[in-house]
Design an enzyme around this catalytic site. Sequence first.
Site, short mmCIF file in Angstrom:
data_model
loop_
_atom_site.label_atom_id
_atom_site.label_comp_id
_atom_site.label_asym_id
_atom_site.label_seq_id
_atom_site.Cartn_x
_atom_site.Cartn_y
_atom_site.Cartn_z
N LYS A 113 0.82 -1.21 0.00
CA LYS A 113 0.00 0.00 0.00
C LYS A 113 0.85 1.25 0.00
CE LYS A 113 -4.35 -1.55 2.06
NZ LYS A 113 -5.35 -1.29 3.11
N LYS A 195 -5.06 -8.58 -7.25
CA LYS A 195 -6.24 -8.83 -6.42
C LYS A 195 -7.36 -7.84 -6.76
CE LYS A 195 -6.47 -7.21 -2.23
NZ LYS A 195 -6.40 -6.86 -0.80
N LYS A 198 -11.21 -2.41 -4.16
CA LYS A 198 -12.17 -1.31 -4.28
C LYS A 198 -11.55 -0.11 -4.96
CE LYS A 198 -14.66 -2.19 0.07
NZ LYS A 198 -13.70 -2.14 1.18
P1 AMP Z 1 -11.57 -4.44 2.32
O1 AMP Z 1 -12.16 -4.19 0.97
O2 AMP Z 1 -10.06 -4.38 2.27
O3 AMP Z 1 -12.17 -3.65 3.43
O4 AMP Z 1 -11.88 -5.97 2.66
C1 AMP Z 1 -13.06 -6.43 3.29
C2 AMP Z 1 -13.05 -7.95 3.30
O5 AMP Z 1 -13.08 -8.47 1.97
C3 AMP Z 1 -11.80 -8.57 3.96
O6 AMP Z 1 -12.17 -9.72 4.69
C4 AMP Z 1 -10.95 -8.97 2.79
O7 AMP Z 1 -10.07 -10.04 3.08
C5 AMP Z 1 -11.99 -9.37 1.76
N1 AMP Z 1 -11.50 -9.16 0.40
C6 AMP Z 1 -11.10 -7.97 -0.14
N2 AMP Z 1 -10.70 -8.14 -1.42
C7 AMP Z 1 -10.85 -9.47 -1.70
C8 AMP Z 1 -10.61 -10.26 -2.87
N3 AMP Z 1 -10.16 -9.74 -4.01
N4 AMP Z 1 -10.89 -11.59 -2.81
C9 AMP Z 1 -11.36 -12.14 -1.65
N5 AMP Z 1 -11.61 -11.44 -0.52
C10 AMP Z 1 -11.35 -10.12 -0.54
N1 TRP Z 2 -8.06 -4.80 7.35
C1 TRP Z 2 -9.31 -5.35 6.94
C2 TRP Z 2 -9.42 -5.21 5.42
O1 TRP Z 2 -8.87 -4.36 4.81
C3 TRP Z 2 -10.49 -4.63 7.58
C4 TRP Z 2 -10.49 -4.83 9.05
C5 TRP Z 2 -10.25 -3.90 10.00
C6 TRP Z 2 -10.77 -6.05 9.73
N2 TRP Z 2 -10.36 -4.41 11.23
C7 TRP Z 2 -10.68 -5.73 11.13
C8 TRP Z 2 -11.09 -7.34 9.34
C9 TRP Z 2 -10.86 -6.71 12.10
C10 TRP Z 2 -11.27 -8.32 10.31
C11 TRP Z 2 -11.17 -8.01 11.70
O2 TRP Z 2 -10.09 -5.98 4.83
#
Ligand code: AMP
Ligand code: TRP
Length: 329
Positions: A113, A195, A198
């Site tokens: 990141k 991957k 968003k």
């Molecule tokens: P985030 O979008 O980083 O807040 O992720 C929210 C949840 O979605 C987390 O549990 C991530 O591990 C899961 N996640 C995000 N991107 C992916 C992806 N491309 N494939 C599978 N799980 C994902």
């Molecule tokens: N870091 C996680 C992600 O980007 C989001 C997250 C923050 C999270 N706190 C958490 C996931 C605690 C599981 C438990 O997806």
Amino acid sequence: MSRPVVFSGIQPTGAIHIGNYFGAIKQWVAGQDDAENIFCLVDMHALTVPQEPEALRGQILETATVLLAAGIDPAKSRLFVQSHVREHGELAWYLSCVASMGQMQRMTQFKEKSESQRGEVRVGLFTYPILMAADILLYRTTQVPVGDDQRQHIELTRDLAQRFNATYGEAFVLPEPAIPKAGARIMGLDDPTKKMSKSAPGSYHAVRVLDSPDVIKKTVMAAQTDSGRDVRADPARPGVTNLLAIYAAATGTTIEAAEAHFADARGYGDVKKELVDILVETLRPLRERYAELSAVPGTVHALLAQGARAVRPTARDTVDTVKRAMGAG
Ligand code: AMP
Ligand code: TRP
């Protein structure tokens, strides 16, 4: 044995895609009857990279509405906003006095990141995993359902909890990751070596859970694949492998079963067409409920306030235990 405690979080930073859905949210919804469930919109994590204040505010509500539309049931699960419960920031400070620099420097997501940040890199991006550990440890969580990208963060959470317990006495429960077999890592449709995320640019990168059938069709049909025809999962063919992974996640089968299903396919076009139909049908109820819920945003706000009220006493209790153990106050 007491009931398992499930905790997970999601950043309110953009439209939720099928990676979030199959990697995380689908498990959250499916497990609701078997545990105490706490789901958190991690707005403080979102602030580790620049955000437009008005947009962030809007996305907190949108993400909450999507989770409810996906089937998070307020009668069974708590849903709340991280910054509404100040103990998250408070515990993160105490844990930052337990974590070592070396430990933090091994976090691979920070490396990825920080490289993609054009301007300066903020300290909060570096300490991000400590705040995440605080989220989890506050509620004596036993299971954390997440996608594969969060595995290292949960390892760190366990290490911090263990180190704390060994130094100051048993205060924390050690959580286990719960990572699905199919769907743990969905890749970008425009580039199956990256991957699905968003924040990636490009309208053909992700299928978002609120996309119309037409947009889903355009995005899936445009998915990048190689020139072969054989529908088999193979590291040398990330495009078709990703399509099979999405199919397996959407139908609740394995990649091997997906391969068997497409054994007679005439090419990747057949796979894409069937995948479009399945995704449209899988996501249809979610889209419909989202439309109903967004007509009454007051209800969602009230549910979030109720969620925060419900979780606060446990969070307070944990922080008080931690402070006492460390000798603060
Ligand atoms: P985030 O979008 O980083 O807040 O992720 C929210 C949840 O979605 C987390 O549990 C991530 O591990 C899961 N996640 C995000 N991107 C992916 C992806 N491309 N494939 C599978 N799980 C994902
Ligand atoms: N870091 C996680 C992600 O980007 C989001 C997250 C923050 C999270 N706190 C958490 C996931 C605690 C599981 C438990 O997806």
